[in-house]
Motif scaffolding. Structure first.
Motif, PDB file in Angstrom:
ATOM      1  N   ILE A 230      -3.254   5.104  -2.490  1.00  0.00           N
ATOM      2  CA  ILE A 230      -4.400   5.713  -1.827  1.00  0.00           C
ATOM      3  C   ILE A 230      -4.055   7.131  -1.386  1.00  0.00           C
ATOM      4  CG2 ILE A 230      -5.923   5.550   0.183  1.00  0.00           C
ATOM      5  CD1 ILE A 230      -5.149   2.426   0.008  1.00  0.00           C
TER       6      ILE A 230
ATOM      7  N   LYS B 142      -0.265  11.957  -5.689  1.00  0.00           N
ATOM      8  CA  LYS B 142      -0.659  10.725  -6.370  1.00  0.00           C
ATOM      9  C   LYS B 142      -0.332  10.817  -7.861  1.00  0.00           C
ATOM     10  CE  LYS B 142      -4.584   7.550  -6.646  1.00  0.00           C
ATOM     11  NZ  LYS B 142      -5.976   7.309  -6.194  1.00  0.00           N
TER      12      LYS B 142
ATOM     13  N   ARG C 128      -1.542  -0.823  -4.037  1.00  0.00           N
ATOM     14  CA  ARG C 128      -2.698   0.071  -3.987  1.00  0.00           C
ATOM     15  C   ARG C 128      -2.185   1.454  -3.640  1.00  0.00           C
ATOM     16  NH1 ARG C 128      -7.859  -1.430  -0.942  1.00  0.00           N
ATOM     17  NH2 ARG C 128      -8.411   0.488  -1.998  1.00  0.00           N
TER      18      ARG C 128
ATOM     19  N   PHE D 187       0.448   5.195   0.565  1.00  0.00           N
ATOM     20  CA  PHE D 187      -0.452   6.256   0.999  1.00  0.00           C
ATOM     21  C   PHE D 187       0.206   7.600   0.723  1.00  0.00           C
ATOM     22  CE2 PHE D 187      -1.629   2.645   3.670  1.00  0.00           C
ATOM     23  CZ  PHE D 187      -3.010   2.647   3.548  1.00  0.00           C
TER      24      PHE D 187
ATOM     25  N   TYR E 182       0.858  -1.181   0.000  1.00  0.00           N
ATOM     26  CA  TYR E 182       0.000   0.000   0.000  1.00  0.00           C
ATOM     27  C   TYR E 182       0.890   1.225   0.000  1.00  0.00           C
ATOM     28  CZ  TYR E 182      -4.051  -2.814   1.345  1.00  0.00           C
ATOM     29  OH  TYR E 182      -5.063  -3.733   1.380  1.00  0.00           O
TER      30      TYR E 182
ATOM     31  N   TYR F 178      -8.582   1.101   5.081  1.00  0.00           N
ATOM     32  CA  TYR F 178      -7.957   0.302   4.023  1.00  0.00           C
ATOM     33  C   TYR F 178      -7.213  -0.940   4.512  1.00  0.00           C
ATOM     34  CZ  TYR F 178      -9.005   4.533   1.493  1.00  0.00           C
ATOM     35  OH  TYR F 178      -9.663   5.606   0.942  1.00  0.00           O
TER      36      TYR F 178
END
Length: 107
Positions: A78, A61, A76, A54, A52, A104
């Protein structure tokens, strides 16, 4: 599970997140920055390592996806939507991380 927290400078937000989640069993945590002149700049090895990622803001992003596109596979990514107006380990910031990340991953 490997959690990577990324912000612009790696001074306040992402190091706070790293501290908050660093003592949780079965979770490894890193933090890094998207700006090259930061103390701990984000590297390819960090992106590959993470399950993940973040980021704090949508612009981060976009920058992450732009600079590390070929290395983003199963991770992922996020956006937590946390603005850069908190101090390191500020209680309100700690609470935000706990609340948002728990949506999450099981922390």
């Amino acid at each position: 599970m490997n959690l990577l927290f990324v912000c612009s400078q790696n001074n306040l937000r992402s190091p706070t997140a790293e501290s908050v989640f660093s003592d949780i069993a079965n979770i490894s945590v890193r933090s890094a920055a998207l700006n090259n002149h930061a103390e701990i700049p984000l590297g390819v090895e960090d992106v590959i390592w993470a399950d993940y990622i973040f980021v704090m803001e949508q612009s981060q992003k976009k920058k992450l996806r732009s600079h590390f596109k070929i290395h983003l596979n199963a991770q992922r990514v996020i956006c937590l939507g946390i603005p850069d107006n908190y101090e390191y380990m500020e209680p309100a910031l700690v609470d935000l991380f706990k609340q948002k990340v728990a949506q999450y991953v099981d922390v």
